[in-house]
Design a protein around this motif. Structure first.
Motif, PDB file in Angstrom:
ATOM      1  N   LEU A  39       0.806  -1.212   0.000  1.00 15.31           N
ATOM      2  CA  LEU A  39       0.000   0.000   0.000  1.00 15.31           C
ATOM      3  C   LEU A  39       0.845   1.272   0.000  1.00 15.31           C
ATOM      4  N   VAL A  40       1.784   1.385   0.939  1.00 12.17           N
ATOM      5  CA  VAL A  40       2.597   2.599   1.066  1.00 12.17           C
ATOM      6  C   VAL A  40       3.996   2.247   1.542  1.00 12.17           C
ATOM      7  N   LYS A  41       4.922   3.188   1.339  1.00  9.33           N
ATOM      8  CA  LYS A  41       6.250   3.069   1.926  1.00  9.33           C
ATOM      9  C   LYS A  41       6.270   3.750   3.286  1.00  9.33           C
ATOM     10  N   ASP A  42       5.536   4.854   3.405  1.00  8.27           N
ATOM     11  CA  ASP A  42       5.404   5.546   4.692  1.00  8.27           C
ATOM     12  C   ASP A  42       4.089   6.319   4.690  1.00  8.27           C
ATOM     13  N   LEU A  43       3.770   6.961   5.804  1.00  2.92           N
ATOM     14  CA  LEU A  43       2.465   7.599   5.975  1.00  2.92           C
ATOM     15  C   LEU A  43       2.226   8.784   5.056  1.00  2.92           C
ATOM     16  N   SER A  44       3.271   9.341   4.462  1.00  6.66           N
ATOM     17  CA  SER A  44       3.089  10.479   3.565  1.00  6.66           C
ATOM     18  C   SER A  44       2.394  10.067   2.272  1.00  6.66           C
ATOM     19  N   GLU A  45       2.262   8.760   2.024  1.00 11.37           N
ATOM     20  CA  GLU A  45       1.651   8.272   0.795  1.00 11.37           C
ATOM     21  C   GLU A  45       0.192   7.863   0.987  1.00 11.37           C
ATOM     22  N   PHE A  46      -0.422   8.324   2.069  1.00  6.13           N
ATOM     23  CA  PHE A  46      -1.828   7.975   2.332  1.00  6.13           C
ATOM     24  C   PHE A  46      -2.587   9.146   2.927  1.00  6.13           C
ATOM     25  N   LYS A  47      -3.860   9.262   2.555  1.00  2.00           N
ATOM     26  CA  LYS A  47      -4.781  10.186   3.207  1.00  2.00           C
ATOM     27  C   LYS A  47      -6.186   9.619   3.066  1.00  2.00           C
ATOM     28  N   ALA A  48      -6.921   9.574   4.146  1.00  3.64           N
ATOM     29  CA  ALA A  48      -8.291   9.064   4.096  1.00  3.64           C
ATOM     30  C   ALA A  48      -9.125   9.962   3.188  1.00  3.64           C
ATOM     31  N   PRO A  49     -10.031   9.387   2.387  1.00  6.97           N
ATOM     32  CA  PRO A  49     -10.850  10.211   1.476  1.00  6.97           C
ATOM     33  C   PRO A  49     -11.682  11.236   2.238  1.00  6.97           C
ATOM     34  N   ILE A  50     -12.084  10.846   3.432  1.00  9.02           N
ATOM     35  CA  ILE A  50     -12.813  11.718   4.346  1.00  9.02           C
ATOM     36  C   ILE A  50     -12.818  11.032   5.705  1.00  9.02           C
ATOM     37  N   ARG A  51     -12.900  11.794   6.757  1.00  7.24           N
ATOM     38  CA  ARG A  51     -12.971  11.220   8.094  1.00  7.24           C
ATOM     39  C   ARG A  51     -14.396  11.318   8.614  1.00  7.24           C
ATOM     40  N   GLY A  52     -14.820  10.270   9.312  1.00 12.67           N
ATOM     41  CA  GLY A  52     -16.164  10.295   9.877  1.00 12.67           C
ATOM     42  C   GLY A  52     -16.609   8.910  10.297  1.00 12.67           C
ATOM     43  N   LYS A  53     -17.709   8.863  11.005  1.00  9.93           N
ATOM     44  CA  LYS A  53     -18.257   7.593  11.479  1.00  9.93           C
ATOM     45  C   LYS A  53     -19.124   6.968  10.394  1.00  9.93           C
ATOM     46  N   ILE A  54     -18.865   5.727  10.097  1.00  8.72           N
ATOM     47  CA  ILE A  54     -19.619   5.014   9.067  1.00  8.72           C
ATOM     48  C   ILE A  54     -21.045   4.760   9.548  1.00  8.72           C
ATOM     49  N   PHE A  55     -22.035   5.152   8.730  1.00  5.97           N
ATOM     50  CA  PHE A  55     -23.409   4.878   9.139  1.00  5.97           C
ATOM     51  C   PHE A  55     -24.022   3.714   8.356  1.00  5.97           C
ATOM     52  N   SER A  56     -23.355   3.274   7.317  1.00  2.00           N
ATOM     53  CA  SER A  56     -23.803   2.083   6.598  1.00  2.00           C
ATOM     54  C   SER A  56     -22.576   1.301   6.171  1.00  2.00           C
ATOM     55  N   LYS A  57     -22.399   0.107   6.735  1.00  2.00           N
ATOM     56  CA  LYS A  57     -21.197  -0.679   6.501  1.00  2.00           C
ATOM     57  C   LYS A  57     -21.297  -1.527   5.238  1.00  2.00           C
ATOM     58  N   TYR A  58     -20.178  -2.123   4.889  1.00  2.00           N
ATOM     59  CA  TYR A  58     -20.094  -3.066   3.779  1.00  2.00           C
ATOM     60  C   TYR A  58     -20.896  -4.315   4.138  1.00  2.00           C
ATOM     61  N   GLY A  59     -21.662  -4.822   3.190  1.00  2.00           N
ATOM     62  CA  GLY A  59     -22.416  -6.046   3.442  1.00  2.00           C
ATOM     63  C   GLY A  59     -23.771  -6.027   2.762  1.00  2.00           C
ATOM     64  N   PRO A  60     -24.573  -7.077   2.989  1.00  2.00           N
ATOM     65  CA  PRO A  60     -25.901  -7.139   2.372  1.00  2.00           C
ATOM     66  C   PRO A  60     -26.825  -6.079   2.960  1.00  2.00           C
ATOM     67  N   ARG A  61     -27.638  -5.478   2.094  1.00  2.00           N
ATOM     68  CA  ARG A  61     -28.613  -4.476   2.537  1.00  2.00           C
ATOM     69  C   ARG A  61     -29.960  -4.861   1.941  1.00  2.00           C
ATOM     70  N   SER A  62     -30.837  -5.394   2.791  1.00  2.00           N
ATOM     71  CA  SER A  62     -32.119  -5.933   2.329  1.00  2.00           C
ATOM     72  C   SER A  62     -31.840  -6.972   1.247  1.00  2.00           C
ATOM     73  N   ARG A  63     -32.334  -6.736   0.039  1.00  2.00           N
ATOM     74  CA  ARG A  63     -32.131  -7.699  -1.041  1.00  2.00           C
ATOM     75  C   ARG A  63     -30.978  -7.282  -1.949  1.00  2.00           C
ATOM     76  N   ARG A  64     -30.296  -6.221  -1.597  1.00  2.00           N
ATOM     77  CA  ARG A  64     -29.227  -5.718  -2.452  1.00  2.00           C
ATOM     78  C   ARG A  64     -27.885  -5.836  -1.747  1.00  2.00           C
ATOM     79  N   ARG A  65     -26.830  -5.712  -2.541  1.00  2.00           N
ATOM     80  CA  ARG A  65     -25.465  -5.724  -2.015  1.00  2.00           C
ATOM     81  C   ARG A  65     -25.020  -4.282  -1.782  1.00  2.00           C
TER      82      ARG A  65
END
Length: 355
Positions: free
Chosen positions: A103-129
């Motif tokens: 992924l990176v050589k050191d921390l200067s090569e990364f930045k989160a797209p945005i910071r915040g608390k996830i309100f909908s996680k990865y996974g099945p949602r009702s009948r959809r993915r």
């Protein structure tokens, strides 16, 4: 005043308004209508990044060294700028059991797209993915490139993503940023991590302003929380062993990764321009004002010379810094005992001598 003079006056006013109105319209043309050619460049703090100034008073980033990446297979093979899916000839069954993502050589090569608390996680949602994570934001909030890469897709997507930016990174990983209100890049642009690629919104199939963020490898999705802590904005791993089993909508990071209790320190170390990486243990000691005592150094040497060897079996998510803290040793000590270096990929199941 007779009718003839009245008609002549009306005609004069009409012609005058047409002429002067047209003149006013052309006195303030839109920037995109003006001739656009480069007139100057401006250096930045990043030696690999310049700013090009254009004749129509606009500008854009230019990465002269990154443009050399065009010859890499990752930016030539399966490269589709019109469709979201580009690996139509590769099936899940074609992929190896484990993919080592540097992924990176050191921390200067990364930045989160945005910071915040996830309100909908990865996974099945009702009948959809739900193939990514959703993070709330304010409309117009900047969205950042997570790693260096090249823009493969940047336009409005009618399939529900709204304004979508897809970045392909040199290791083959792709990051998808959806529901944007405005784009700040175009197809073919090279971007550096931390560069603003667009602005948050609620376009497409969305019920409110948020960022829908996905990570894909060969079009296969996996939980972005395997790699990023979105609340703190920290990268979890320097090298990530992406297992084939993670390409499963029911495979969630929170249910798989083992988090050691009491481990509150980042898994990566920063690299200063004029110095080498500093051991995580030494950084912790410095931060706590303890320094590295001669007693600690002597005990480390004694551990190396001890005949009572201690071994650790590499598990998913392990990296040298985390292992060093667990056993109270330094990264250098582990490297010396196993004849490896800091950039060695730790394969799951490998036994490392730690003492």
């Amino acid at each position: 005043m007779n009718l003839k003079r009245i008609l002549l006056l009306i005609l004069t006013v009409t012609i005058s308004n047409a002429i002067y109105g047209q003149s006013r319209r052309y006195s303030s043309p839109k920037l995109e209508d003006l001739p656009r050619y480069p007139i100057d460049t401006i250096a930045t703090k990043d030696a690999e990044t310049e700013i090009i100034i254009f004749s129509n008073n606009t500008w854009e980033y230019y990465h002269p060294t990154m443009n050399l990446l065009d010859s890499l297979p990752v930016y030539k093979e399966n490269w589709d700028t019109t469709q979201v899916f580009s690996y139509k000839s590769i099936e899940l069954s074609d992929l190896p059991q484990t993919i080592d993502l540097n992924l990176v050589k050191d921390l200067s090569e990364f930045k989160a797209p945005i910071r915040g608390k996830i309100f909908s996680k990865y996974g099945p949602r009702s009948r959809r993915r739900h193939n990514g994570v959703d993070i709330p934001l304010k409309t117009g909030e900047p969205i950042y490139a997570t790693f260096d890469g090249k823009i493969r897709y940047a336009k409005y997507n009618t399939g529900g993503y709204g304004y979508l930016v897809i970045i392909r990174h040199p290791n083959g990983l792709e990051t998808w940023n959806a529901h944007l209100s405005k784009l700040n890049v175009q197809v073919g642009d090279y971007v550096k991590c931390g560069q603003v690629i667009g602005f948050g919104g609620s376009t497409g199939r969305s019920r409110g302003p948020h960022l829908h963020f996905e990570m894909r490898y060969c079009d296969q999705t996996f939980d972005p929380e395997f790699i990023i802590d979105f609340e703190t904005g920290q990268l979890k791993y320097q090298t990530f062993a992406l297992e084939k089993s993670f390409f499963n909508i029911h495979s969630r990071a929170s249910e798989i990764l083992d988090e050691d209790e009491g481990y509150d320190y980042p898994l990566l170390t920063s690299v200063d321009e004029d110095t080498s990486s500093v051991d995580i243990l030494e950084r912790i000691a410095q931060a706590q004002g303890k320094g590295t005592s001669s007693k600690t150094k002597s005990s480390s040497q004694a551990s190396i010379q001890s005949s009572d060897a201690v071994y650790h079996t590499v598990r998913q998510g392990d990296m040298l810094g985390k292992i060093a803290i667990k056993y109270g040793v330094t990264i250098n000590q582990i490297c010396q005992l196993n004849n490896i270096n800091r950039n060695t990929i730790l394969r799951i199941g490998r036994k490392l001598r730690v003492k």
